[in-house]
Design an enzyme around this catalytic site. Sequence first.
Site, PDB file in Angstrom:
ATOM      1  N   ASP A   1     -10.725   1.505  -3.572  1.00  0.00           N
ATOM      2  CA  ASP A   1     -11.254   1.119  -2.264  1.00  0.00           C
ATOM      3  C   ASP A   1     -12.770   0.978  -2.304  1.00  0.00           C
ATOM      4  O   ASP A   1     -13.392   0.564  -1.327  1.00  0.00           O
ATOM      5  CB  ASP A   1     -10.881   2.166  -1.204  1.00  0.00           C
TER       6      ASP A   1
ATOM      7  N   ASP B   1       0.824  -1.214   0.000  1.00  0.00           N
ATOM      8  CA  ASP B   1       0.000   0.000   0.000  1.00  0.00           C
ATOM      9  C   ASP B   1       0.855   1.259   0.000  1.00  0.00           C
ATOM     10  O   ASP B   1       2.050   1.221   0.310  1.00  0.00           O
ATOM     11  CB  ASP B   1      -0.928  -0.034   1.223  1.00  0.00           C
TER      12      ASP B   1
HETATM   13  C1  GLA Z   1      -5.847   1.669   2.127  1.00  0.00           C
HETATM   14  C2  GLA Z   1      -6.212   0.539   1.197  1.00  0.00           C
HETATM   15  C3  GLA Z   1      -7.296  -0.318   1.811  1.00  0.00           C
HETATM   16  C4  GLA Z   1      -6.816  -0.845   3.134  1.00  0.00           C
HETATM   17  C5  GLA Z   1      -6.380   0.293   4.030  1.00  0.00           C
HETATM   18  C6  GLA Z   1      -5.720  -0.204   5.281  1.00  0.00           C
HETATM   19  O1  GLA Z   1      -6.878   2.580   2.243  1.00  0.00           O
HETATM   20  O2  GLA Z   1      -6.590   1.045  -0.044  1.00  0.00           O
HETATM   21  O3  GLA Z   1      -7.649  -1.366   0.953  1.00  0.00           O
HETATM   22  O4  GLA Z   1      -5.740  -1.729   2.918  1.00  0.00           O
HETATM   23  O5  GLA Z   1      -5.465   1.153   3.373  1.00  0.00           O
HETATM   24  O6  GLA Z   1      -5.348   0.821   6.111  1.00  0.00           O
END
Ligand code: GLA
Length: 731
Positions: free
Chosen positions: A532, A466
């Site tokens: 997301d 990430d």
């Molecule tokens: C980001 C990612 C999510 C999740 C969160 C965890 O927003 O896009 O899918 O992994 O971080 O904190």
Amino acid sequence: MSTPVTRERAESRDEVAWPEVVRLAARGVALILAVPHDSLPHVVHWGPDPGPLSDDELRAVVAAAVPPRATNGVDSAVVVSVLPEARTGWTGTPGLSGHRAGAGWSPWLRPERVDVVAGLGGGGRVDVLAADPEAGLQVGVLVEMLPTGVVRMQAHVTNTASGPYAVERLDLALPVPTRADGLWDLAGRWAKERVVQHRPFTVGTHLREGRHGRTGADAATLLVAGTPDLGFAEGEAWGLHVAFSGNHRVAAERVFSGERHLLGGELLLPGEVELQEGETYRSPKLFAVYGAGLDGMAARLHSHLRARPHHPRTPRPVVMNVWEAVYFDHDLQRLLDLAELAADVGVERFVLDDGWFSSRRDDTSGLGDWVVADAVWGQGRFRTLVDAVKGRGMQFGLWLEPEMVNLDSDVARAHPDWILQLPGRMPVDFRHQQVLDLSHPEAFASVRDQILALVREYGIDYVKWDHNRDLIDAGSTRTGRAGVHGQTLAAYRLLDEIRAGAPGLEIESCSSGGARIDLEMIEHTDRVWASDCIDARERQQIQRWTAQLLPPELVGSHVGAGRAHTTGRELDLGFRAATALFGHFGVEWDLTAASPAERSELAAWIRFYKEVRSLVHTGTVVRRDVEHGDLWVHGAVAPDQRDALFAVTLRERHVTWPAGRVPIPGLRRDLTYRVSAAGPGADAPYDERVHPTWWATGIELSGAVLADVGVHVPALDPDHSALLRIEAMPR
Ligand code: GLA
């Protein structure tokens, strides 16, 4: 057969020692480049391949491309090379911008060495090294026609004199014809990535700058100039993609004299790149794609990606990611329950998301300390989860955010100088976090070694990598300069060293969802997280346009809870699953809260995904809008066109109803196909108010009839899909 021609510049300027004009062609696309002895190459034609041309014919193409001197301007034709130079009188954006303490700002780059490899339709390249000794610069430009017809370009500049040379910009440009009268690109934001926008290609510059220090949820992705009729199947499209995960720019420029160009490169911050004598700056790679319609363009990019030796070819395993199931609540028993339910429904890869490490109980602390949180798990109990997952035959995946730190972390407390910042000033917080300066060798080694240790200790199969903040005021304490350029390259190196140190490890690129999707990041990772937002209605749009760049096997797509967490929208499982089916399928849903009926329906969808994944993940993407976009058609057609899976999705309730006959394109016109209802949804009892008469039995039609006449499809409720399997009948 390819003909390599390498020539040093001849003593006398009049002696041109390399072909003056070159045609690079592959799969119906051609680039015709003039390669003069006294300037960088310029593109005379980029678009449909006119076929093989003799040297005389090629010279005639160049001659035909010289415009009349109709305006009150420069006394000779203004030639715009792939790296446009202002010294020619060009008033559009110059390719190289830089200076040597105010000098050397308008170089004249003359070729010193030219390599030409021009095959007969199998691609080729023109590689030019040019110099301006007075300016103390050497510039290299590489233009390649790849066998898929995708054009890849890259430039570099070397400082050959004493004293620093500041690089401000190194952009490459390609011309598009006058008939490319419209512009098409993407925009977006967190949880709503890749939204289409259009505009006319008017005089001026349509400039898309990415200043996030990452690719950006709002990235243009592809900036496309197209004919006015541009659609999925109609019109012609010329697109440019800047393959870079840091700051970048891509522009469409039309000037007073009529020329239209697409150009782009890295967006350098003030003083970010200063070359000492002998040092070189390299631009990102640019990908230029010509296609018949947007589908033609996507298909070309997909075949380029699928031809890579390292393209994922094993069946893409069904993923369970626990983020939307548990968020930061890492209760071992709950996770064990989830793992068990996941295995029961057919999940093959279980991914533990954020919250498993050091002091990370919410998003305010712990980033950067990549050690298992014994305080949460209890000594050795993290291993219990890994063993349970593996014991159920699933791979184990782990979330990491290697480029980031919370200030509330051991690493930030011990090494405040490892954080990108300005002297005496920390950047504004962004999700409570800051960026670890990976250009700092010790910071780089520390994060690399922690990750490799974890991967080896627990036998981790997969990392969700990430990157959840923008790079703002990202100065390096080591150099005192802006550090986005160095950080971006170091991130690629970190990914590569981790992959080299952990063979077989797969990595997903996530960045607040889909904010790091580009063709360089995908060289260092195995899939992307598109967004997301896993609301299937939104995902239909996000995936439809992510597909403009990436094929479905590289795009993670998960079935979420009945009520979507990011939008609050309630959607049926059939629609959620039919949407995830056209990507790399996963589940991101608290299955402990799902009913047994829902779990068994999900299991049926997972079985179906396993049945069709090899088709979807190798097939040609076919998209159509029906009823003015109220009904979407989306398909995967096998390379031999003998098999296909199509989804028909009702987006909006149309003014007339039922929908008209839906054309199913992309099949072989001369074959007869059996069309049948597919997927777990096909088991629903026949209902004459909903289903066309052929639905219960299937129907046999030729590819020509399917494309030109079409079939009636079920009268769907909005936000529902029907799936059609279309298989060639034996002759
Ligand atoms: C980001 C990612 C999510 C999740 C969160 C965890 O927003 O896009 O899918 O992994 O971080 O904190």
